[in-house]
Scaffold this active site. Structure first.
Site, short mmCIF file in Angstrom:
data_model
loop_
_atom_site.label_atom_id
_atom_site.label_comp_id
_atom_site.label_asym_id
_atom_site.label_seq_id
_atom_site.Cartn_x
_atom_site.Cartn_y
_atom_site.Cartn_z
N LYS A 1 0.43 -0.98 0.65
CA LYS A 1 0.04 -0.59 0.14
C LYS A 1 1.40 0.97 -0.20
O LYS A 1 1.45 1.45 0.49
CB LYS A 1 -0.90 0.09 1.37
CG LYS A 1 -2.54 0.68 1.29
CD LYS A 1 -3.20 0.71 2.29
CE LYS A 1 -4.53 1.30 1.88
NZ LYS A 1 -5.07 1.40 3.58
O1 G3P Z 1 -8.11 1.72 5.46
C1 G3P Z 1 -8.13 2.69 4.50
C2 G3P Z 1 -9.72 3.55 5.16
O2 G3P Z 1 -10.59 2.69 5.02
C3 G3P Z 1 -9.71 4.07 6.40
O3 G3P Z 1 -10.81 4.78 6.94
O4 G3P Z 1 -13.39 5.27 8.23
O5 G3P Z 1 -10.27 5.82 8.64
O6 G3P Z 1 -11.74 6.94 7.29
P1 G3P Z 1 -11.80 6.09 8.08
#
Ligand code: G3P
Length: 217
Positions: A83
């Site tokens: 990633k």
């Molecule tokens: O892994 C990346 C993403 O899914 C993060 O989500 O909820 O932290 O915006 P969030």
């Protein structure tokens, strides 16, 4: 649509993997910090539980160091997906890894032009962050739709991985648009199965079955 779980909680991953519905896992530095565990150790464990892609994120800001970090991460298991951030340096590293046939996930994508660059860099997945756009009053789903249109226009093979998914309505909307993958917190995956009428109906069937006095086994 492929289902990935967005967590570094090994217990949750193992429990969801038992359903047979899990196609992969995504992690990020914040999720690793939340787990309180050693990054390499936890990613190795996850990659043993789930056979599909397991995203492990580099933390360097420059391409040469990202590539060195990717070397370490790739050695953890065959199903590690590297990633990388959607920056020029991240794209440079993505191109180098894609050319070598390494699985990549370009993350922190907030615009269709960024997604276009990720596809041109040969990314396996691009991760548009729906919830974080919604948080600032921009329509995250519009971004998914724009990327779908652009990728289909040019037959790009990069898969759209809807990320920052916060609730089941995000999953439904992304599926309608044709996102290839949704990565979801464990609670959202579980919430997809829930419906009050299912619970009510099941209680009714159980009560009526009881009255018959029969057993199947
Ligand atoms: O892994 C990346 C993403 O899914 C993060 O989500 O909820 O932290 O915006 P969030």
């Amino acid at each position: 649509m492929k289902f990935f779980v967005d967590t570094a909680d090994v217990g949750e991953i193992a429990s969801l993997a038992e359903t047979g519905l899990l196609d992969g896992v995504t992690t990020n530095p914040s999720l690793i910090a939340k787990s309180g565990r050693n990054f390499l150790e936890v990613v190795r464990e996850i990659a043993e539980i789930v056979k599909g892609p397991v995203s492990a994120e580099v933390v360097a800001m420059d391409a040469p160091t990202m590539l060195r970090e990717a070397e370490v991460l790739r050695k953890l298991a065959r199903n590690i997906c590297i990633k990388l951030p959607l920056t020029m340096e991240g794209l440079k590293a993505c191109k180098a890894l894609s050319d070598e046939g390494v699985m990549t996930n370009v993350t922190l994508c907030f615009s269709a032009n960024q997604a276009l660059l990720a596809a041109k860099a040969g990314a396996t997945f691009v991760s548009p962050f729906i919830g974080r756009l919604d948080d600032i009053s921009q329509d995250g789903m519009e971004l998914i739709a724009d990327i779908r249109l652009i990728y289909d226009n040019y037959d790009f093979k990069t898969e759209i991985l809807a990320a920052s998914v916060r609730h089941p309505v995000h999953v439904l909307a992304a599926a309608k648009i044709g996102a290839d993958v949704a990565t979801m917190p464990p609670a959202v995956i579980r919430a997809l199965a829930g419906h009050p009428l299912t619970d009510k109906g099941l209680a009714g069937f159980a009560a009526d079955w009881e009255k018959t006095g029969q057993t199947i086994l």
